[in-house]
Design a protein around this motif. Structure first.
Motif, mmCIF file in Angstrom:
data_model
loop_
_atom_site.group_PDB
_atom_site.id
_atom_site.type_symbol
_atom_site.label_atom_id
_atom_site.label_comp_id
_atom_site.label_asym_id
_atom_site.label_seq_id
_atom_site.Cartn_x
_atom_site.Cartn_y
_atom_site.Cartn_z
ATOM 1 N N LEU A 1 9.851 9.859 -10.028
ATOM 2 C CA LEU A 1 9.025 8.968 -11.122
ATOM 3 C C LEU A 1 9.146 7.324 -10.542
ATOM 4 C CD1 LEU A 1 9.302 11.075 -14.222
ATOM 5 C CD2 LEU A 1 6.987 10.595 -13.245
ATOM 6 N N PHE A 2 10.363 7.087 -10.490
ATOM 7 C CA PHE A 2 10.890 5.698 -10.218
ATOM 8 C C PHE A 2 10.121 5.019 -8.821
ATOM 9 C CE2 PHE A 2 14.710 5.907 -13.066
ATOM 10 C CZ PHE A 2 14.390 4.723 -13.889
ATOM 11 N N ASN A 3 10.271 5.949 -8.018
ATOM 12 C CA ASN A 3 9.422 5.708 -6.595
ATOM 13 C C ASN A 3 7.956 5.560 -6.908
ATOM 14 O OD1 ASN A 3 11.152 5.557 -4.312
ATOM 15 N ND2 ASN A 3 11.920 7.458 -4.954
ATOM 16 N N GLU A 4 7.151 6.587 -7.734
ATOM 17 C CA GLU A 4 6.068 6.136 -7.945
ATOM 18 C C GLU A 4 5.726 4.880 -8.854
ATOM 19 O OE1 GLU A 4 2.332 8.347 -10.516
ATOM 20 O OE2 GLU A 4 4.218 9.273 -10.502
ATOM 21 N N ALA A 5 6.314 4.614 -9.662
ATOM 22 C CA ALA A 5 6.420 3.177 -10.561
ATOM 23 C C ALA A 5 6.336 2.126 -9.655
ATOM 24 C CB ALA A 5 7.375 3.150 -11.571
ATOM 25 N N VAL A 6 7.417 1.908 -8.594
ATOM 26 C CA VAL A 6 7.570 0.799 -7.783
ATOM 27 C C VAL A 6 6.201 0.802 -6.836
ATOM 28 C CG1 VAL A 6 8.881 0.254 -5.773
ATOM 29 C CG2 VAL A 6 9.994 1.012 -7.710
ATOM 30 N N GLU A 7 5.953 1.878 -6.239
ATOM 31 C CA GLU A 7 4.880 1.863 -5.213
ATOM 32 C C GLU A 7 3.428 1.446 -5.877
ATOM 33 O OE1 GLU A 7 4.577 2.219 -1.970
ATOM 34 O OE2 GLU A 7 6.785 2.244 -2.364
ATOM 35 N N ARG A 8 3.111 1.999 -7.153
ATOM 36 C CA ARG A 8 1.959 1.630 -7.857
ATOM 37 C C ARG A 8 2.108 0.141 -8.515
ATOM 38 N NH1 ARG A 8 -1.768 5.106 -9.415
ATOM 39 N NH2 ARG A 8 -1.665 7.374 -8.879
ATOM 40 N N LEU A 9 3.116 -0.314 -8.801
ATOM 41 C CA LEU A 9 3.345 -1.632 -9.371
ATOM 42 C C LEU A 9 3.170 -2.488 -8.236
ATOM 43 C CD1 LEU A 9 5.871 -1.180 -12.373
ATOM 44 C CD2 LEU A 9 3.334 -1.823 -12.132
ATOM 45 N N ARG A 10 3.728 -2.418 -6.992
ATOM 46 C CA ARG A 10 3.676 -3.075 -5.967
ATOM 47 C C ARG A 10 2.148 -3.391 -5.355
ATOM 48 N NH1 ARG A 10 8.206 -0.439 -1.833
ATOM 49 N NH2 ARG A 10 9.959 -1.809 -2.416
ATOM 50 N N ARG A 11 1.236 -2.528 -5.890
ATOM 51 C CA ARG A 11 -0.067 -2.951 -5.604
ATOM 52 C C ARG A 11 -0.956 -3.826 -6.500
ATOM 53 N NH1 ARG A 11 -0.188 2.784 -3.902
ATOM 54 N NH2 ARG A 11 -0.695 3.683 -5.658
ATOM 55 N N THR A 12 -0.063 -4.351 -7.458
ATOM 56 C CA THR A 12 -0.406 -5.014 -8.772
ATOM 57 C C THR A 12 0.186 -6.463 -8.503
ATOM 58 O OG1 THR A 12 1.022 -4.856 -10.279
ATOM 59 C CG2 THR A 12 -0.544 -3.010 -10.150
ATOM 60 N N ARG A 13 -0.284 -7.486 -9.467
ATOM 61 C CA ARG A 13 0.356 -8.747 -9.340
ATOM 62 C C ARG A 13 1.313 -8.822 -10.704
ATOM 63 N NH1 ARG A 13 -3.514 -13.935 -9.094
ATOM 64 N NH2 ARG A 13 -1.447 -14.650 -8.891
ATOM 65 N N ILE A 14 1.561 -7.685 -11.229
ATOM 66 C CA ILE A 14 2.394 -7.637 -12.399
ATOM 67 C C ILE A 14 3.945 -7.826 -11.967
ATOM 68 C CG2 ILE A 14 2.988 -6.711 -14.617
ATOM 69 C CD1 ILE A 14 -0.076 -7.585 -14.363
#
Length: 933
Positions: free
Chosen positions: A794-807
């Motif tokens: 879950l942490f890895n998914e969070a990092v990967e998804r948030l890297r695709r944003t500007r947040i």
């Protein structure tokens, strides 16, 4: 103190004269200067303004004086001041030139934003000052039309590097209280002369013997007022002055001086009195109109001679009274019949083609009773004023038209229109009176609904003002909802707009009355169900918000996204309707909608398009809120310096237009920075204000900010308390973000059930967004309460998804949480990777609390960490950095000035400082250097 504008010796004004000379000297050196001279009538303000003119050799001078009158003509005073400078009109950027032309009645076009007119005046003064320094003198500013005063106040606050001097004279009211005109500008307060100076002045004007006891009493009772002392020879007989027989009752106070002027005018021949009244009744003082009106009255101009000989009036290029008190005395000395007669003469003398508005106003003052013909002329004048952006003038014309309407239906319609204009002109008491007038007449169903909406809108404004006796926000929300229901099937578009207002009010009141938002949403949804293929962004937004409240994000997301994208499309086309939609729905509804769908790209586009639209159209009333919203987007990007710069600009513009500064994003930024002192003050103030106003949304923002602050500082129990309080109700726009803070704080203090409940609630919000931001944030929250086997993924998914944003702030937070979890799992090498990433990101942002938390965790892994200096942004000021960036992007000085609502001179001034600080010599070299600020 001499008559008719000659510069007097100005006894007792040494320091005041020095201040004016210094003002002129500063501007001669290339800088701007502003001064407001305040004081009671007759204290010498006009004499000081004349002194400034006399001591400004080499300056171009333009001046205007307000005239006490109940006639409000939009931009009349500003037009008179700027008329000598209009040869520079073609030097202005086209939007500014067009706005000024429409405001001054020289052209036709859409209603100009009054602050775009202000920018145009600023540019006009700067262009005129290119030839030679400019001195603008505005006397009796309290009597200028409202929009002229507002515009000049805006210009005064935006002057910086222009060789322009603005000097205002403002008179206290009749009770001696300061008039609330041009607040916040540099002031020079004029008091009465000292006893010794007053004695010298009195001796200089009194010929012959003056008894010392009489002198002392004259000085004491005049309180050193120069005008009162100068009028002594006319008001106190020589025998009484010399023999000491003068007694109280005719003392030369300002009020008594005005009474003496009345007696002096009453002593003139009848025809002379009539001409003096004629001059007093015409605020313009046009000698051509005066001559025609005198001819209409059958009085020859030679009858004016006794008034000129008595020092009452001067007939010349403009009719001038010895003093404004003489004008008011001339009007007061006449009876009602004589006043009506001269107004009738002035109406007949005014050109119906060139000056229809003054003609209509004089005709209104001449009316002896209801007159539908005059009322129609006044109504036409109101629409002309409104088309030039003079809402206060339009309100005044409509009010008078309503009073003079004989037809009850017309009286009601005009009273409602006048009430709406008075509301927009920030005159609610007059608006309430006009609504009461409307209700005395037969009303249609639509008119009754319009009255209800206006009352509700004003109640909402009062409730948000937090004044003693103001209604609760929930009461205003209920009134708006009732008004929207009444408007259905009478004016469906207006009904839907009112539903948006009702939902906004209900969102403010959601904590004290959560069912109000649901009721508004259900009613709004029923109202829009019949709209086939809605094309207005406001209608699509209403559909989406109604679904969001009644069904949840999954049902609403597509409509919310469509509404915001549609609005952006209209804004990029500079569609004039977009401003009305933006004013209705922003910041509460529109901002909340954008936040609820967790779409960072759309938020960025909305912020950019809102600011771009407001700048391009000159909509300064909405610009500070739009800039603050853009600043909020940069906070989430982790670009705190840029966010702070934008907030500073928003505050600067708010101050210039007399609005309260934005608060929401400022407290959010302080919390993310970890500034306990600043954030604590803002949170405490927001909480107190929210409680006082019953404004749940403000309480929600304060709670969210407190949770961020305390989580960053590692004070998890306090973060938990703040987040729990904030999440008691769903404050749309901040609620789901606060759930993230609640989950983290609860995990840290061992409240696992609370954390799990927060994650379940977050699933209904962020989980339905289908965006990388929303799903990434949810994955990170799930990881906090997941077992060890699931948490890693879950942490890895969070990092990967948030890297695709500007947040950036949430990505850094996820690295920090992941690193903390890895350390507890004894995976130190992996922990250091994520903790270092978090530490570097937080340090670059300036998030001191979270950076320190990451540093402590790194130290616990055995890594030695040196504290890094945080970026301060001190190299360039906020405005310098913004100007440097725009110059780097290729904008000209004129284009930069238009975007930032400053003059080209000011842009040049800032750029010179930028070049020095960055060690460059040209705009081209700006592309090769970097800066903070």
């Amino acid at each position: 103190m001499a008559i008719m504008g000659a510069v007097p010796s100005l006894r007792g004004r040494v320091s005041e004269c020095a201040a004016l000379r210094d003002l002129v000297s500063r501007s001669r050196s290339g800088g701007s200067a502003v001064l407001v001279v305040r004081g009671e009538a007759g204290v010498g303000k006009t004499a000081l303004l004349d002194y400034a003119i006399e001591h400004a050799p080499g300056f171009r001078v333009t001046q205007v004086a307000g005239v006490e009158s109940d006639m409000e003509l939009a931009f009349a005073g500003l037009h008179q001041l700027c008329a000598p400078l209009l040869d520079h009109l073609d030097e202005l950027p086209e939007p500014q030139r067009d706005a000024l032309s429409v405001a001054f009645g020289r052209g036709v076009g859409t209603v100009p934003d009054r602050f775009l007119v202000g920018l145009a005046v600023l540019s006009l003064l700067a262009a005129a000052a290119d030839d030679q320094p400019l001195l603008c003198v505005i006397d009796d500013a309290q009597w200028l039309d409202q929009v002229s005063v507002q515009t000049l106040g805006f210009v005064a606050r935006r002057l910086l590097a222009e060789p322009v001097v603005l000097v205002f004279g403002v008179r206290d009211d009749r009770d001696g209280a300061a008039v609330d005109v041009l607040p916040g500008l540099p002031e020079l307060r004029l008091e009465g002369l000292s006893d010794s100076d007053a004695r010298d002045l009195l001796d200089s004007v009194v010929l012959g013997r003056l008894d010392e006891r009489v002198r002392d009493r004259l000085i004491a009772e005049s309180r050193g007022n120069p005008l009162a002392l100068l009028e002594v020879p006319r008001n106190v007989p020589a025998a009484e002055r010399a023999g000491g027989f003068w007694i109280a009752g005719t003392r030369p106070s300002v009020g008594q001086v005005e009474e003496a002027f009345v007696r002096r005018i009453q002593s003139l021949p009848a025809d002379t009195r009539q001409l003096a009244l004629l001059a007093a009744a015409d605020p313009v003082g046009d000698p051509v109109v005066f001559s025609r009106a005198a001819e209409y009255l059958g009085i020859g101009l030679e009858a004016l001679a006794p008034a000129e000989a008595a020092g009452v009036i001067e007939f010349g290029p403009r009719m001038r009274f010895h003093h404004p008190l003489v004008r008011s005395a001339a009007y007061r000395a006449a009876d009602v019949a004589d006043r009506r007669a001269v107004h009738r003469a002035l109406a007949s003398a005014s050109d119906p083609e060139q000056d229809p508005d003054r003609r209509a106003w004089h005709a209104a003052n001449a009316a002896t009773g209801p007159d539908d013909v005059v009322a129609a002329e006044l109504e036409a004048s109101a629409w002309r004023a409104q088309s030039r952006g003079g809402i206060a003038a339009a309100a005044t014309f409509l009010e008078r038209a309503a009073i003079l309407s004989a037809d009850p239906a017309l009286r009601a319609a005009r009273a409602i229109a006048a009430a709406g204009a008075k509301r927009e002109a920030a005159a609610p008491e007059a608006a309430y009176e006009l609504l009461s007038l409307a209700e005395l007449n037969p009303l249609t169903d639509l008119q009754r609904a319009q009255v209800g909406r206006l009352r509700a809108q004003m109640e909402f404004t009062r409730s948000r003002g937090g004044l003693p006796g103001a209604p609760a926000v929930r009461h205003a929300a209920a009134l708006l909802l009732d008004a929207a229901r009444q408007l259905e099937h009478l004016d469906d578009e207006l009904a839907r707009e009112t539903y948006i207002e009702a939902m906004a009010a209900a969102m403010f009141a959601s904590r004290s009355q959560p069912e109000a938002l649901v009721s508004a949403a259900e009613a709004a949804r029923a109202a829009v169900e019949g709209v086939v293929a809605p094309s207005r962004p406001i209608d699509v937004l209403l559909i989406g918000m109604a679904k969001l409240v009644t069904e949840g994000l999954q049902a609403a997301a597509d409509d919310l996204r469509s509404a915001l994208e549609l609005w952006c499309e209209h804004a990029r086309r500079h569609d004039g309707r977009a401003l009305g939609w933006l004013t209705l729905a922003f910041p509460i509804v529109q901002e909340s909608a954008a936040h609820e769908i967790w779409d960072d790209e759309l938020i960025d586009r909305l912020a950019t398009d809102m600011v771009g639209y407001a700048r391009a159209t000159g909509a300064l009333a909405i610009l500070p809120a739009a800039i603050a919203y853009q600043a909020g987007a940069h906070v989430h990007h982790g670009e705190f310096v840029t966010a702070a710069r934008l907030m500073e600009e928003a505050d600067s513009i708010s101050a210039a237009i007399g609005h309260h500064p934005m608060k929401y994003h400022k407290v959010e930024l302080a919390a993310w920075r970890g500034d306990l002192t600043e954030a604590g003050v803002l949170i405490e103030a927001g909480t107190a204000e929210g409680i006082a106003k019953g404004e749940g949304r403000l309480l929600g923002v304060a709670g969210y900010a407190a949770a961020v602050l305390y989580n960053g500082l590692g004070r998890y129990q306090e973060a938990l308390a703040a987040a729990q309080k904030a999440c008691e109700y769903n404050n749309l726009g901040f609620y789901s973000w606060t759930l993230l803070e609640l989950a983290e704080a609860a995990v840290r203090v061992g409240e696992r059930e609370v954390a799990e409940d927060a994650v379940r609630r977050l699933e209904r919000c962020a989980g339905a967004s289908e965006t990388d931001w929303g799903i990434g944030a949810l994955a990170g929250a799930r990881a906090l309460v997941a077992g060890d086997a699931e948490a890693d993924a879950l942490f890895n998914e969070a990092v990967e998804r948030l890297r695709r944003t500007r947040i950036g702030v949430q990505l850094a937070r996820t690295h920090l949480r992941y690193g903390e979890w890895l350390r507890r799992q004894k995976r130190r090498t992996s922990a250091r990777e994520h903790l270092n990433a978090a530490y570097d990101m937080f340090t670059k942002m300036g998030a001191t609390g979270f950076a320190e938390r990451a540093r402590r965790e790194l130290t616990a892994t055995g890594e030695k960490v040196r504290k890094q200096p945080l970026l301060s942004g001190d190299e360039l000021t906020a405005q310098e950095a913004q100007i440097a960036q725009l110059a780097r992007d290729g904008l000209t000085n004129q284009e930069i000035g238009a975007q930032l609502f400053i003059s080209t001179h000011t842009v040049e001034w800032h750029l010179r400082k930028v070049f020095v600080k960055l060690g460059v010599r040209s705009r081209r070299q700006l592309r090769s250097v970097s800066w903070t600020g």
